[in-house]
Design a protein around this motif. Structure first.
Motif, PDB file in Angstrom:
ATOM      1  N   THR A 512       0.816  -1.215   0.000  1.00  0.00           N
ATOM      2  CA  THR A 512       0.000   0.000   0.000  1.00  0.00           C
ATOM      3  C   THR A 512       0.847   1.261   0.000  1.00  0.00           C
ATOM      4  N   ASP A 513       1.865   1.292   0.840  1.00  0.00           N
ATOM      5  CA  ASP A 513       2.666   2.514   0.991  1.00  0.00           C
ATOM      6  C   ASP A 513       3.572   2.775  -0.204  1.00  0.00           C
ATOM      7  N   THR A 514       3.806   1.776  -1.051  1.00  0.00           N
ATOM      8  CA  THR A 514       4.714   1.962  -2.183  1.00  0.00           C
ATOM      9  C   THR A 514       4.232   3.051  -3.134  1.00  0.00           C
ATOM     10  N   TYR A 515       2.903   3.251  -3.205  1.00  0.00           N
ATOM     11  CA  TYR A 515       2.344   4.321  -4.047  1.00  0.00           C
ATOM     12  C   TYR A 515       1.411   5.168  -3.200  1.00  0.00           C
ATOM     13  N   CYS A 516       1.637   6.467  -3.210  1.00  0.00           N
ATOM     14  CA  CYS A 516       0.826   7.390  -2.410  1.00  0.00           C
ATOM     15  C   CYS A 516       0.264   8.466  -3.339  1.00  0.00           C
ATOM     16  N   PRO A 517      -1.040   8.461  -3.606  1.00  0.00           N
ATOM     17  CA  PRO A 517      -1.609   9.486  -4.487  1.00  0.00           C
ATOM     18  C   PRO A 517      -1.497  10.872  -3.843  1.00  0.00           C
ATOM     19  N   PRO A 518      -1.517  11.931  -4.639  1.00  0.00           N
ATOM     20  CA  PRO A 518      -1.379  13.285  -4.079  1.00  0.00           C
ATOM     21  C   PRO A 518      -2.410  13.601  -2.997  1.00  0.00           C
ATOM     22  N   GLU A 519      -3.616  13.051  -3.132  1.00  0.00           N
ATOM     23  CA  GLU A 519      -4.652  13.309  -2.123  1.00  0.00           C
ATOM     24  C   GLU A 519      -4.237  12.759  -0.758  1.00  0.00           C
ATOM     25  N   LYS A 520      -3.629  11.575  -0.772  1.00  0.00           N
ATOM     26  CA  LYS A 520      -3.170  10.960   0.476  1.00  0.00           C
ATOM     27  C   LYS A 520      -1.959  11.713   1.026  1.00  0.00           C
ATOM     28  N   THR A 521      -1.064  12.126   0.122  1.00  0.00           N
ATOM     29  CA  THR A 521       0.092  12.932   0.526  1.00  0.00           C
ATOM     30  C   THR A 521      -0.367  14.188   1.260  1.00  0.00           C
ATOM     31  N   TYR A 522      -1.385  14.826   0.710  1.00  0.00           N
ATOM     32  CA  TYR A 522      -1.923  16.053   1.316  1.00  0.00           C
ATOM     33  C   TYR A 522      -2.523  15.759   2.692  1.00  0.00           C
ATOM     34  N   LEU A 523      -3.280  14.659   2.818  1.00  0.00           N
ATOM     35  CA  LEU A 523      -3.934  14.352   4.096  1.00  0.00           C
ATOM     36  C   LEU A 523      -2.918  14.003   5.185  1.00  0.00           C
ATOM     37  N   ILE A 524      -1.848  13.300   4.829  1.00  0.00           N
ATOM     38  CA  ILE A 524      -0.802  13.016   5.814  1.00  0.00           C
ATOM     39  C   ILE A 524      -0.229  14.324   6.338  1.00  0.00           C
ATOM     40  N   LEU A 525       0.011  15.252   5.428  1.00  0.00           N
ATOM     41  CA  LEU A 525       0.588  16.539   5.801  1.00  0.00           C
ATOM     42  C   LEU A 525      -0.360  17.341   6.690  1.00  0.00           C
ATOM     43  N   THR A 526      -1.643  17.377   6.324  1.00  0.00           N
ATOM     44  CA  THR A 526      -2.582  18.168   7.129  1.00  0.00           C
ATOM     45  C   THR A 526      -2.808  17.537   8.508  1.00  0.00           C
ATOM     46  N   THR A 527      -2.649  16.217   8.614  1.00  0.00           N
ATOM     47  CA  THR A 527      -2.752  15.574   9.932  1.00  0.00           C
ATOM     48  C   THR A 527      -1.624  16.047  10.843  1.00  0.00           C
ATOM     49  N   ILE A 528      -0.392  16.090  10.284  1.00  0.00           N
ATOM     50  CA  ILE A 528       0.746  16.569  11.076  1.00  0.00           C
ATOM     51  C   ILE A 528       0.578  18.053  11.401  1.00  0.00           C
ATOM     52  N   HIS A 529       0.017  18.804  10.461  1.00  0.00           N
ATOM     53  CA  HIS A 529      -0.224  20.242  10.705  1.00  0.00           C
ATOM     54  C   HIS A 529      -1.265  20.427  11.801  1.00  0.00           C
ATOM     55  N   THR A 530      -2.277  19.553  11.828  1.00  0.00           N
ATOM     56  CA  THR A 530      -3.280  19.604  12.903  1.00  0.00           C
ATOM     57  C   THR A 530      -2.614  19.388  14.256  1.00  0.00           C
ATOM     58  N   TYR A 531      -1.745  18.382  14.328  1.00  0.00           N
ATOM     59  CA  TYR A 531      -0.997  18.143  15.567  1.00  0.00           C
ATOM     60  C   TYR A 531      -0.187  19.376  15.953  1.00  0.00           C
ATOM     61  N   ASN A 532       0.500  19.973  14.976  1.00  0.00           N
ATOM     62  CA  ASN A 532       1.305  21.166  15.241  1.00  0.00           C
ATOM     63  C   ASN A 532       0.458  22.289  15.842  1.00  0.00           C
ATOM     64  N   ASP A 533      -0.672  22.586  15.212  1.00  0.00           N
ATOM     65  CA  ASP A 533      -1.501  23.708  15.666  1.00  0.00           C
ATOM     66  C   ASP A 533      -2.074  23.451  17.061  1.00  0.00           C
ATOM     67  N   GLU A 534      -2.608  22.240  17.274  1.00  0.00           N
ATOM     68  CA  GLU A 534      -3.210  21.930  18.577  1.00  0.00           C
ATOM     69  C   GLU A 534      -2.139  21.821  19.664  1.00  0.00           C
ATOM     70  N   ALA A 535      -0.951  21.319  19.318  1.00  0.00           N
ATOM     71  CA  ALA A 535       0.120  21.179  20.304  1.00  0.00           C
ATOM     72  C   ALA A 535       0.604  22.539  20.781  1.00  0.00           C
ATOM     73  N   PHE A 536       0.736  23.499  19.875  1.00  0.00           N
ATOM     74  CA  PHE A 536       1.192  24.829  20.289  1.00  0.00           C
ATOM     75  C   PHE A 536       0.125  25.562  21.096  1.00  0.00           C
ATOM     76  N   LYS A 537      -1.154  25.294  20.834  1.00  0.00           N
ATOM     77  CA  LYS A 537      -2.220  25.855  21.672  1.00  0.00           C
ATOM     78  C   LYS A 537      -2.100  25.306  23.095  1.00  0.00           C
ATOM     79  N   ALA A 538      -1.847  23.994  23.198  1.00  0.00           N
ATOM     80  CA  ALA A 538      -1.699  23.388  24.527  1.00  0.00           C
ATOM     81  C   ALA A 538      -0.468  23.951  25.240  1.00  0.00           C
ATOM     82  N   LEU A 539       0.602  24.161  24.506  1.00  0.00           N
ATOM     83  CA  LEU A 539       1.825  24.708  25.094  1.00  0.00           C
ATOM     84  C   LEU A 539       1.590  26.117  25.625  1.00  0.00           C
TER      85      LEU A 539
END
Length: 585
Positions: A512-539
């Motif tokens: 599955t991971d051998t091919y990652c469509p752009p839509e999935k690439t984008y969602l992985i990135l926005t998930t990490i960005h969500t963590y970033n935004d919520e983590a800095f609010k908690a900090l």
């Protein structure tokens, strides 16, 4: 009949032999003429003429060849056969089909002087005409369709050097590639087979600015360093850093219609892996065998060095032929360093004045000629097609300052720098995000905005900013340790860790991971960005950084890549990360 049985006409005689370089006397020839050398009729090409002495580079092993043997001139430059049958075939550097030669010899070890046409001359193809009597056709026009493979329709075209004219006769049915299928009023007969000199670019109407990405399914490439259809890219890296695997991934998953894979001077075991794997692989876009849209050119390191110099020209000429049909073609050259080394060896035997590190002075010009034949074109028949050229570079010791790498970087617009340190840490693809770049980003952003998400460029820039900051912080960490950093910087390092592990890393061997469509690439990135935004609010709310980075949901970010139903998984994970972090304050 093989060349070993061929009687060589004495147009000239051999004067001297120095490895693959042979000089002949009394040979009436022009530059780049193909000749047959010696009693065995070894194939060669004229590369220098000085007075009565003609210098020839021979594409085969010359041991046992001596002065006084005959040399026959064909009077024609090195050409390739173009027509149905090019796909699902494995050639050597001068377009001899290896499977046909193996059948002829009864052994995988080929005798010198054997030869075979580039496409089968006896095979009949079902020709379906696209023109009728009375139609006027011009150079490049499609006169008929042949089903070349289960995936690709071969478009039979009027040759580019034709005068064109009115169709007086058109046939339908099964014909060989040499039989006439269309006749014009000027008497010209059009068959399915064409020939074209490999060192001459096929004509086009205009070269256009490419605005569509060559989607590769590799997150770091599509997400950070994209290449356009019709673009050029270089993959330099030291031994063992993953150049060949990266090119294999591109050959398997890039959304090109046709793949031309040129194994130029690489180790035989790597080319064997390609030859064994590709027929077994399923094309992810059609479900048919991948070889149905692939042509392989194998010129391994144990094959004659002179043929290595011609194999990239053979590959790009075949690529241009399919481009003229309106297809998007991706050409992989692995590796251009071995090609340059072949040029250096031939140049030294010619006693030419050496340039930097012994390479010929025309190294940069030859590299430019090759990469300039890539591009997004409007063809002479009104269709549009592209050739994307991706060349691996093997700098000795991983030194990117050596001539082949530096000259390549002046030409290509995408640079994927492989890093041995990342490879040693088992980070694959081991592309160094701090050294790599793409000059296509701005012209490709509108496509990503339209086809993926509106904020694609902003999300990509956020990744670049975080990774740049991490690189600066890592220098401090190596001096004083991570605990000495302020909590906000420690949190940035944790976010960057997920970018490296979940976004930049990718498992080429996971189904599955051998091919990652752009839509999935984008969602992985926005998930990490969500963590970033919520983590800095908690900090900011006073939560200690250790509690933030130990939230239970975070390790699941690294598993997004292997999820088939990733949209539902990401939606749940974002919600879980947000809830768990907000519960801390």
């Amino acid at each position: 009949m093989s060349q070993t049985q061929k009687s060589v006409r004495e147009d000239g005689i051999i004067a001297s032999v120095s490895g693959p370089v042979v000089t002949a006397r009394d040979l009436d020839a022009r530059m780049n003429d193909v000749v047959y050398v010696g009693d065995e009729g070894l194939m060669g090409e004229v590369i220098e003429i000085e007075g009565d002495i003609t210098t020839i580079q021979v594409y085969e092993e010359t041991s046992g060849v001596g002065p006084g043997e005959p040399v026959e001139n064909t009077g024609d430059p090195l050409t390739v056969d173009l027509g149905p049958g090019l796909l699902d075939t494995i050639y050597d550097g001068v377009q001899r089909p290896l499977d046909v030669l193996e059948d002829k010899m009864g052994s995988p070890y080929l005798d010198r002087g054997v030869d075979a046409p580039g496409i089968e001359l006896d095979k009949e193809w079902d020709f379906d005409p696209e023109v009728a009597e009375g139609d006027v056709v011009e150079p490049g026009d499609v006169v008929g369709i042949v089903e070349e493979t289960i995936t690709i329709d071969h478009k039979v075209m009027v040759p580019p050097d034709s005068e064109g004219g009115e169709v007086t006769e058109v046939k339908s049915g099964e014909f060989t590639v040499e039989e006439t299928v269309v006749t014009l009023d000027n008497g010209e007969e059009i068959a399915m087979r064409q020939e074209w000199p490999v060192r001459e670019a096929r004509p086009s109407e205009t070269k256009k600015t490419p605005r569509t990405p060559l989607v590769s399914g590799q997150r770091i490439l599509d997400g950070l360093f994209p290449i356009a259809k019709g673009g050029t890219a270089a993959i330099p890296g030291p031994f063992g850093s993953g150049k060949t695997v990266t090119q294999h991934q591109l050959a398997k998953y890039a959304d090109a219609d046709i793949i031309i894979y040129v194994g130029c001077g690489e180790r035989g075991n790597e080319m064997t892996e390609v030859i064994d794997d590709f027929p077994e692989l399923e094309d992810p876009s059609t479900g048919n065998p991948l070889m149905a849209r692939t042509s392989l050119i194998a010129n391994t390191s144990n094959m004659p060095v002179a043929a290595r110099e011609s194999c990239v020209y053979t590959g790009i000429t075949i690529a241009e032929f399919y481009r003229d049909m309106g297809y998007d073609v991706a050409l992989m050259a692995d590796s251009t360093s071995r090609w340059a080394e072949a040029m250096r060896e031939i140049s030294s035997r010619l006693e030419e004045m050496p340039g930097e590190e012994g390479y010929p002075a025309y190294l940069a010009a030859r590299l430019s000629e090759f990469y300039e034949r890539a591009g997004y074109f409007e063809n002479i028949n009104g269709t549009e097609g592209s050739v994307s050229a991706i060349g691996a570079v093997s700098p000795p010791g991983g030194d990117f300052s050596e001539p082949v790498t530096q000259n390549t970087l002046r030409i290509v617009k995408t640079f994927w720098a492989l890093d041995a340190d990342l490879a040693e840490r088992r980070h694959f693809p081991s592309i160094n995000w701090n050294e790599s770049y793409s000059l296509y980003k701005d012209q490709l952003d509108p496509w990503f905005v339209e086809n993926v998400e509106d904020d694609w460029p902003e999300e990509r820039q956020w990744v670049v900013d975080v990774l740049d900051e991490e690189a600066e912080l890592q220098e401090i960490v190596q001096l004083v340790g991570k605990d000495a950093l302020p909590e906000d910087q420690q949190l940035t390092l944790d976010v960057a860790k997920y970018l490296r592990e979940a976004y930049l890393q990718q498992n080429a061997f996971h189904p599955t991971d051998t091919y990652c469509p752009p839509e999935k690439t984008y969602l992985i990135l926005t998930t990490i960005h969500t963590y970033n935004d919520e983590a800095f609010k908690a900090l900011e709310a006073g939560v200690p950084v250790e509690e933030i980075t130990n939230v239970d949901a975070l390790p699941r970010i690294n598993r997004i890549g292997v999820q088939e139903d990733y949209e539902e998984y990401v939606a749940e994970l974002k919600e879980e990360i947000t809830e768990q972090l907000r519960e801390l304050y």
